[in-house]
Scaffold this motif. Structure first.
Motif, PDB file in Angstrom:
ATOM      1  N   TYR A   1      -2.865  11.999  -3.802  1.00 44.47           N
ATOM      2  CA  TYR A   1      -3.481  12.260  -2.419  1.00 44.47           C
ATOM      3  C   TYR A   1      -2.703  12.989  -1.562  1.00 44.47           C
ATOM      4  O   TYR A   1      -1.294  13.282  -1.665  1.00 44.47           O
ATOM      5  CB  TYR A   1      -3.951  10.879  -1.868  1.00 44.47           C
ATOM      6  N   ASN A   2      -3.265  14.077  -0.791  1.00 42.51           N
ATOM      7  CA  ASN A   2      -2.691  14.648   0.153  1.00 42.51           C
ATOM      8  C   ASN A   2      -2.058  14.211   1.381  1.00 42.51           C
ATOM      9  O   ASN A   2      -0.953  14.320   1.931  1.00 42.51           O
ATOM     10  CB  ASN A   2      -3.817  15.818   0.700  1.00 42.51           C
ATOM     11  N   ASP A   3      -2.742  12.840   1.747  1.00 42.18           N
ATOM     12  CA  ASP A   3      -2.063  12.221   2.913  1.00 42.18           C
ATOM     13  C   ASP A   3      -0.798  11.352   2.379  1.00 42.18           C
ATOM     14  O   ASP A   3      -0.857  11.182   0.954  1.00 42.18           O
ATOM     15  CB  ASP A   3      -3.032  11.224   3.414  1.00 42.18           C
ATOM     16  N   THR A   4      -0.008  10.889   3.172  1.00 42.04           N
ATOM     17  CA  THR A   4       1.082  10.158   2.951  1.00 42.04           C
ATOM     18  C   THR A   4       0.910   8.858   2.831  1.00 42.04           C
ATOM     19  O   THR A   4       0.162   8.362   3.759  1.00 42.04           O
ATOM     20  CB  THR A   4       2.229  10.481   3.772  1.00 42.04           C
ATOM     21  N   VAL A   5       1.063   8.091   1.630  1.00 49.61           N
ATOM     22  CA  VAL A   5       0.802   6.855   1.283  1.00 49.61           C
ATOM     23  C   VAL A   5       1.964   6.112   1.748  1.00 49.61           C
ATOM     24  O   VAL A   5       3.010   6.323   0.869  1.00 49.61           O
ATOM     25  CB  VAL A   5       0.014   6.313  -0.022  1.00 49.61           C
ATOM     26  N   THR A   6       2.034   5.019   2.551  1.00 50.50           N
ATOM     27  CA  THR A   6       3.276   4.088   2.731  1.00 50.50           C
ATOM     28  C   THR A   6       2.940   2.669   2.556  1.00 50.50           C
ATOM     29  O   THR A   6       1.959   2.324   2.244  1.00 50.50           O
ATOM     30  CB  THR A   6       3.742   4.413   4.376  1.00 50.50           C
ATOM     31  N   LEU A   7       3.985   1.983   2.825  1.00 49.74           N
ATOM     32  CA  LEU A   7       3.795   0.599   2.660  1.00 49.74           C
ATOM     33  C   LEU A   7       2.770  -0.136   3.626  1.00 49.74           C
ATOM     34  O   LEU A   7       1.862  -1.033   3.110  1.00 49.74           O
ATOM     35  CB  LEU A   7       5.098  -0.350   3.104  1.00 49.74           C
TER      36      LEU A   7
ATOM     37  N   GLU B   1       7.150   2.490  -7.374  1.00 47.89           N
ATOM     38  CA  GLU B   1       6.474   3.102  -8.369  1.00 47.89           C
ATOM     39  C   GLU B   1       4.898   3.608  -7.958  1.00 47.89           C
ATOM     40  O   GLU B   1       4.324   4.604  -8.060  1.00 47.89           O
ATOM     41  CB  GLU B   1       6.143   2.459  -9.785  1.00 47.89           C
ATOM     42  N   LEU B   2       4.162   2.658  -7.179  1.00 48.42           N
ATOM     43  CA  LEU B   2       3.113   2.688  -6.823  1.00 48.42           C
ATOM     44  C   LEU B   2       2.775   3.773  -5.554  1.00 48.42           C
ATOM     45  O   LEU B   2       2.066   4.712  -5.782  1.00 48.42           O
ATOM     46  CB  LEU B   2       2.537   1.212  -6.224  1.00 48.42           C
ATOM     47  N   LEU B   3       3.937   3.717  -4.629  1.00 50.81           N
ATOM     48  CA  LEU B   3       3.815   4.721  -3.667  1.00 50.81           C
ATOM     49  C   LEU B   3       4.230   5.800  -4.089  1.00 50.81           C
ATOM     50  O   LEU B   3       3.295   7.169  -3.687  1.00 50.81           O
ATOM     51  CB  LEU B   3       4.776   4.384  -2.587  1.00 50.81           C
ATOM     52  N   LEU B   4       4.966   6.193  -5.113  1.00 52.86           N
ATOM     53  CA  LEU B   4       5.363   7.357  -5.425  1.00 52.86           C
ATOM     54  C   LEU B   4       4.102   8.226  -6.362  1.00 52.86           C
ATOM     55  O   LEU B   4       3.797   9.243  -6.204  1.00 52.86           O
ATOM     56  CB  LEU B   4       6.496   7.559  -6.691  1.00 52.86           C
ATOM     57  N   THR B   5       3.355   7.223  -7.186  1.00 56.10           N
ATOM     58  CA  THR B   5       2.069   7.797  -7.886  1.00 56.10           C
ATOM     59  C   THR B   5       1.014   8.108  -7.019  1.00 56.10           C
ATOM     60  O   THR B   5       0.304   9.163  -7.055  1.00 56.10           O
ATOM     61  CB  THR B   5       1.804   6.397  -8.994  1.00 56.10           C
ATOM     62  N   LEU B   6       0.783   7.101  -6.106  1.00 50.74           N
ATOM     63  CA  LEU B   6      -0.297   7.563  -4.962  1.00 50.74           C
ATOM     64  C   LEU B   6       0.229   8.827  -4.297  1.00 50.74           C
ATOM     65  O   LEU B   6      -0.908   9.610  -3.967  1.00 50.74           O
ATOM     66  CB  LEU B   6      -0.225   6.386  -4.149  1.00 50.74           C
ATOM     67  N   ASN B   7       1.552   8.929  -3.944  1.00 48.18           N
ATOM     68  CA  ASN B   7       1.691  10.312  -3.106  1.00 48.18           C
ATOM     69  C   ASN B   7       1.510  11.435  -4.110  1.00 48.18           C
ATOM     70  O   ASN B   7       1.406  12.594  -3.465  1.00 48.18           O
ATOM     71  CB  ASN B   7       3.047  10.199  -2.470  1.00 48.18           C
TER      72      ASN B   7
ATOM     73  N   ILE C   1      -6.157   1.258  -8.218  1.00 45.40           N
ATOM     74  CA  ILE C   1      -5.753   1.386  -6.724  1.00 45.40           C
ATOM     75  C   ILE C   1      -6.036   2.595  -6.299  1.00 45.40           C
ATOM     76  O   ILE C   1      -5.590   3.864  -6.631  1.00 45.40           O
ATOM     77  CB  ILE C   1      -4.131   0.834  -6.475  1.00 45.40           C
ATOM     78  N   ARG C   2      -6.921   2.633  -5.281  1.00 47.83           N
ATOM     79  CA  ARG C   2      -7.520   3.704  -4.579  1.00 47.83           C
ATOM     80  C   ARG C   2      -6.972   3.710  -2.972  1.00 47.83           C
ATOM     81  O   ARG C   2      -7.036   2.834  -2.370  1.00 47.83           O
ATOM     82  CB  ARG C   2      -8.853   4.014  -5.005  1.00 47.83           C
ATOM     83  N   TYR C   3      -6.713   5.098  -2.621  1.00 43.57           N
ATOM     84  CA  TYR C   3      -6.611   5.368  -1.176  1.00 43.57           C
ATOM     85  C   TYR C   3      -7.840   6.117  -0.999  1.00 43.57           C
ATOM     86  O   TYR C   3      -8.248   6.968  -1.707  1.00 43.57           O
ATOM     87  CB  TYR C   3      -5.380   6.140  -1.186  1.00 43.57           C
TER      88      TYR C   3
END
Length: 123
Positions: A101-107, A92-98, A34-36
């Motif tokens: 990445y420098n931007d905040t990833v939310t739901l 877990e996904l949100l914690l890992t993506l954050n 999963i990529r942002y």
């Protein structure tokens, strides 16, 4: 208009995602990432060069499916394809993506779910 990259797209992986790719390869199943902010324009049919955190290749893969979804929906295609993925919950996904990445990833953040078939994975 999006175009397929001309050569393999390099994707760097930490230790956990590397193990996920290796497990999928050994089990002859698909894997997922999963990529942002996919600046690499990865699409179904794209060839990937899987790289460790230092940029050293550890395998190749072919993308079989990818789509943009809100982070809260990201596990849908992974489950539908029966793909290996090292995380199982949205928190877990949100914690890992954050962490990545420098931007905040939310739901509600759009992310790209990439389902791929790993090849030539090294030990």
């Amino acid at each position: 208009m999006s175009t397929k990259p001309s050569g393999p797209v390099g994707l760097k992986y930490g230790t956990g995602p590397q193990e996920t790719a290796r497990t999928a390869h050994e089990d002859k199943t698909l894997a997922a990432t999963i990529r942002y902010d996919d600046e690499k324009e990865i699409n179904a049919g794209s060839d990937l060069e899987l790289q460790d955190a230092n940029g050293e290749p550890f395998g190749t893969a072919t993308v079989v499916h990818c789509e943009m979804l809100l982070a809260m929906c990201a596990f849908g295609p992974i489950r539908a394809y029966g793909a290996e993925y090292g995380l199982s919950t949205i928190p877990e996904l949100l914690l890992t993506l954050n962490r990545y990445y420098n931007d905040t990833v939310t739901l509600e953040t759009p992310v790209k779910v990439i389902i791929y078939e790993p090849h030539d994975i090294t030990a």
